[in-house]
Design a protein around this motif. Structure first.
Motif, PDB file in Angstrom:
ATOM      1  N   ARG A   1       1.128  -1.838   2.384  1.00 30.12           N
ATOM      2  CA  ARG A   1       1.588  -1.518   1.368  1.00 30.12           C
ATOM      3  C   ARG A   1       0.951  -2.000   0.040  1.00 30.12           C
ATOM      4  O   ARG A   1       0.843  -1.050  -0.759  1.00 30.12           O
ATOM      5  CB  ARG A   1       2.457  -1.025   1.912  1.00 30.12           C
ATOM      6  CG  ARG A   1       2.519   0.475   3.051  1.00 30.12           C
ATOM      7  CD  ARG A   1       4.107   0.533   3.046  1.00 30.12           C
ATOM      8  NE  ARG A   1       5.143  -0.712   3.884  1.00 30.12           N
ATOM      9  CZ  ARG A   1       6.159  -0.369   4.722  1.00 30.12           C
ATOM     10  NH1 ARG A   1       4.508  -0.175   5.845  1.00 30.12           N
ATOM     11  NH2 ARG A   1       7.087  -1.774   4.733  1.00 30.12           N
ATOM     12  N   ARG A   2       0.919  -3.065  -0.370  1.00 27.03           N
ATOM     13  CA  ARG A   2       0.948  -3.695  -1.564  1.00 27.03           C
ATOM     14  C   ARG A   2      -0.877  -3.513  -2.327  1.00 27.03           C
ATOM     15  O   ARG A   2      -0.840  -3.327  -3.068  1.00 27.03           O
ATOM     16  CB  ARG A   2       1.368  -5.565  -1.779  1.00 27.03           C
ATOM     17  CG  ARG A   2       3.032  -5.340  -1.982  1.00 27.03           C
ATOM     18  CD  ARG A   2       3.258  -6.468  -2.161  1.00 27.03           C
ATOM     19  NE  ARG A   2       3.130  -7.510  -1.139  1.00 27.03           N
ATOM     20  CZ  ARG A   2       2.555  -8.603   0.006  1.00 27.03           C
ATOM     21  NH1 ARG A   2       4.275  -7.873   0.580  1.00 27.03           N
ATOM     22  NH2 ARG A   2       2.224  -9.185   0.578  1.00 27.03           N
ATOM     23  N   ALA A   3      -1.249  -3.536  -1.201  1.00 25.42           N
ATOM     24  CA  ALA A   3      -2.656  -3.979  -1.707  1.00 25.42           C
ATOM     25  C   ALA A   3      -3.197  -2.755  -1.421  1.00 25.42           C
ATOM     26  O   ALA A   3      -4.358  -2.022  -2.547  1.00 25.42           O
ATOM     27  CB  ALA A   3      -3.445  -4.605   0.168  1.00 25.42           C
ATOM     28  N   ILE A   4      -2.474  -1.305  -1.278  1.00 27.18           N
ATOM     29  CA  ILE A   4      -2.169  -0.137  -1.354  1.00 27.18           C
ATOM     30  C   ILE A   4      -2.173   0.367  -2.091  1.00 27.18           C
ATOM     31  O   ILE A   4      -2.721   0.949  -3.176  1.00 27.18           O
ATOM     32  CB  ILE A   4      -1.825   1.005  -0.117  1.00 27.18           C
ATOM     33  CG1 ILE A   4      -2.850   0.708   0.809  1.00 27.18           C
ATOM     34  CG2 ILE A   4      -1.952   2.222  -0.525  1.00 27.18           C
ATOM     35  CD1 ILE A   4      -2.368   1.184   2.543  1.00 27.18           C
TER      36      ILE A   4
ATOM     37  N   ARG B   1      -6.574   5.310  11.547  1.00 25.76           N
ATOM     38  CA  ARG B   1      -6.156   6.022  10.468  1.00 25.76           C
ATOM     39  C   ARG B   1      -4.821   6.180  10.263  1.00 25.76           C
ATOM     40  O   ARG B   1      -4.249   6.483   9.663  1.00 25.76           O
ATOM     41  CB  ARG B   1      -7.148   7.492  10.203  1.00 25.76           C
ATOM     42  CG  ARG B   1      -8.236   7.187   9.723  1.00 25.76           C
ATOM     43  CD  ARG B   1      -8.338   7.269   8.191  1.00 25.76           C
ATOM     44  NE  ARG B   1      -9.668   7.074   7.814  1.00 25.76           N
ATOM     45  CZ  ARG B   1     -10.070   7.723   7.174  1.00 25.76           C
ATOM     46  NH1 ARG B   1     -10.213   9.433   7.248  1.00 25.76           N
ATOM     47  NH2 ARG B   1     -11.845   7.641   6.753  1.00 25.76           N
ATOM     48  N   PRO B   2      -4.276   6.668  12.010  1.00 31.15           N
ATOM     49  CA  PRO B   2      -2.810   6.641  12.167  1.00 31.15           C
ATOM     50  C   PRO B   2      -1.727   6.215  11.306  1.00 31.15           C
ATOM     51  O   PRO B   2      -0.996   6.343  10.603  1.00 31.15           O
ATOM     52  CB  PRO B   2      -2.217   6.863  13.471  1.00 31.15           C
ATOM     53  CG  PRO B   2      -3.808   7.374  13.948  1.00 31.15           C
ATOM     54  CD  PRO B   2      -4.696   6.740  12.904  1.00 31.15           C
ATOM     55  N   ALA B   3      -2.142   4.687  11.604  1.00 29.06           N
ATOM     56  CA  ALA B   3      -1.566   3.122  11.334  1.00 29.06           C
ATOM     57  C   ALA B   3      -1.566   3.241   9.761  1.00 29.06           C
ATOM     58  O   ALA B   3      -1.234   3.117   8.787  1.00 29.06           O
ATOM     59  CB  ALA B   3      -2.126   2.179  11.413  1.00 29.06           C
ATOM     60  N   ILE B   4      -2.429   3.832   8.433  1.00 34.00           N
ATOM     61  CA  ILE B   4      -2.870   3.620   7.603  1.00 34.00           C
ATOM     62  C   ILE B   4      -1.900   4.880   6.853  1.00 34.00           C
ATOM     63  O   ILE B   4      -0.637   5.239   5.999  1.00 34.00           O
ATOM     64  CB  ILE B   4      -4.644   4.084   6.747  1.00 34.00           C
ATOM     65  CG1 ILE B   4      -4.808   2.735   7.330  1.00 34.00           C
ATOM     66  CG2 ILE B   4      -4.324   4.760   5.266  1.00 34.00           C
ATOM     67  CD1 ILE B   4      -4.577   1.873   6.209  1.00 34.00           C
ATOM     68  N   SER B   5      -1.257   6.038   7.717  1.00 37.57           N
ATOM     69  CA  SER B   5      -0.860   7.867   7.283  1.00 37.57           C
ATOM     70  C   SER B   5       0.302   6.614   7.528  1.00 37.57           C
ATOM     71  O   SER B   5       1.188   7.167   6.556  1.00 37.57           O
ATOM     72  CB  SER B   5      -1.116   8.332   8.319  1.00 37.57           C
ATOM     73  OG  SER B   5      -0.363   9.873   8.383  1.00 37.57           O
ATOM     74  N   GLN B   6       0.364   6.115   8.648  1.00 34.19           N
ATOM     75  CA  GLN B   6       1.910   5.303   8.108  1.00 34.19           C
ATOM     76  C   GLN B   6       2.169   5.147   7.312  1.00 34.19           C
ATOM     77  O   GLN B   6       3.979   4.941   6.444  1.00 34.19           O
ATOM     78  CB  GLN B   6       2.512   4.665   9.695  1.00 34.19           C
ATOM     79  CG  GLN B   6       2.520   5.358  11.239  1.00 34.19           C
ATOM     80  CD  GLN B   6       3.860   6.671  10.846  1.00 34.19           C
ATOM     81  OE1 GLN B   6       2.982   7.500  11.201  1.00 34.19           O
ATOM     82  NE2 GLN B   6       5.127   5.769  11.071  1.00 34.19           N
ATOM     83  N   HIS B   7       1.838   3.952   6.914  1.00 34.31           N
ATOM     84  CA  HIS B   7       1.910   2.930   5.587  1.00 34.31           C
ATOM     85  C   HIS B   7       2.074   4.141   4.442  1.00 34.31           C
ATOM     86  O   HIS B   7       3.004   3.974   3.436  1.00 34.31           O
ATOM     87  CB  HIS B   7       1.179   2.186   5.753  1.00 34.31           C
ATOM     88  CG  HIS B   7       0.399   0.859   6.305  1.00 34.31           C
ATOM     89  ND1 HIS B   7       1.985   0.110   5.958  1.00 34.31           N
ATOM     90  CD2 HIS B   7      -0.028   0.399   7.087  1.00 34.31           C
ATOM     91  CE1 HIS B   7       1.491  -1.086   6.438  1.00 34.31           C
ATOM     92  NE2 HIS B   7       0.367  -0.574   7.486  1.00 34.31           N
ATOM     93  N   LEU B   8       0.914   4.977   4.362  1.00 32.15           N
ATOM     94  CA  LEU B   8       1.147   6.160   2.987  1.00 32.15           C
ATOM     95  C   LEU B   8       2.695   6.596   3.267  1.00 32.15           C
ATOM     96  O   LEU B   8       3.203   7.227   2.639  1.00 32.15           O
ATOM     97  CB  LEU B   8      -0.213   6.769   3.194  1.00 32.15           C
ATOM     98  CG  LEU B   8      -1.239   6.819   3.027  1.00 32.15           C
ATOM     99  CD1 LEU B   8      -2.664   7.440   3.212  1.00 32.15           C
ATOM    100  CD2 LEU B   8      -1.403   5.639   1.824  1.00 32.15           C
ATOM    101  N   LYS B   9       2.961   7.244   4.100  1.00 32.14           N
ATOM    102  CA  LYS B   9       4.411   7.772   4.407  1.00 32.14           C
ATOM    103  C   LYS B   9       5.591   6.701   3.393  1.00 32.14           C
ATOM    104  O   LYS B   9       6.642   7.473   3.528  1.00 32.14           O
ATOM    105  CB  LYS B   9       4.635   8.359   5.789  1.00 32.14           C
ATOM    106  CG  LYS B   9       4.144   9.030   6.856  1.00 32.14           C
ATOM    107  CD  LYS B   9       4.326   9.922   8.236  1.00 32.14           C
ATOM    108  CE  LYS B   9       3.767  10.108   8.494  1.00 32.14           C
ATOM    109  NZ  LYS B   9       3.658  10.989   9.762  1.00 32.14           N
TER     110      LYS B   9
END
Length: 123
Positions: free
Chosen positions: A20-23, A45-53
């Motif tokens: 999340r810090r990298a995002i 993509r679902p894992a990235i989506s969880q981080h974005l949430k």
């Protein structure tokens, strides 16, 4: 009392994860699509989506839809609030460390019970 975490806790929880810090770092250069954000990470993509949430829940990003594109934008206000909190507490911690340092110096220079005394020779 509510079980919901406060906003500051959500920000720190979101920032606790290196992905999340990298995002967040990638979003400093401007709004980015979810696909572009996901590129450097070896995760689904679902894992990235969880981080974005998590980031969105903390108020650190805003997601918008533009046709088929999903864009993420960095919101700096929660970071500013977290930084202000850290700064306030850093000043207090520094003052306490200064007092501790001063006390340790006093203890180091003060005579102790284990310091040998000279014997009296006034007989």
């Amino acid at each position: 009392m509510t079980d919901a975490p406060d906003e500051l806790s959500l920000v720190f929880q979101a920032l606790a994860d290196p992905t999340r810090r990298a995002i967040i770092s990638r979003l400093r250069s401007g709004p980015t699509t979810v696909g572009e954000l996901a590129e450097p990470f070896a995760m689904s993509r679902p894992a990235i989506s969880q981080h974005l949430k998590v980031l969105e829940r903390a108020g650190l990003i805003e997601r918008t839809a533009d046709a088929q594109w999903r864009r993420c934008t960095l919101r700096t206000e929660p970071l500013d609030e977290a930084s202000a909190w850290v700064d306030r507490h850093r000043n207090e911690w520094n003052q306490r460390f200064d007092l501790l340092d001063q006390r340790l110096r006093q203890l180091k220079t003060a005579p102790t019970a284990s310091t040998p005394r000279t014997e009296r020779t006034d007989r």
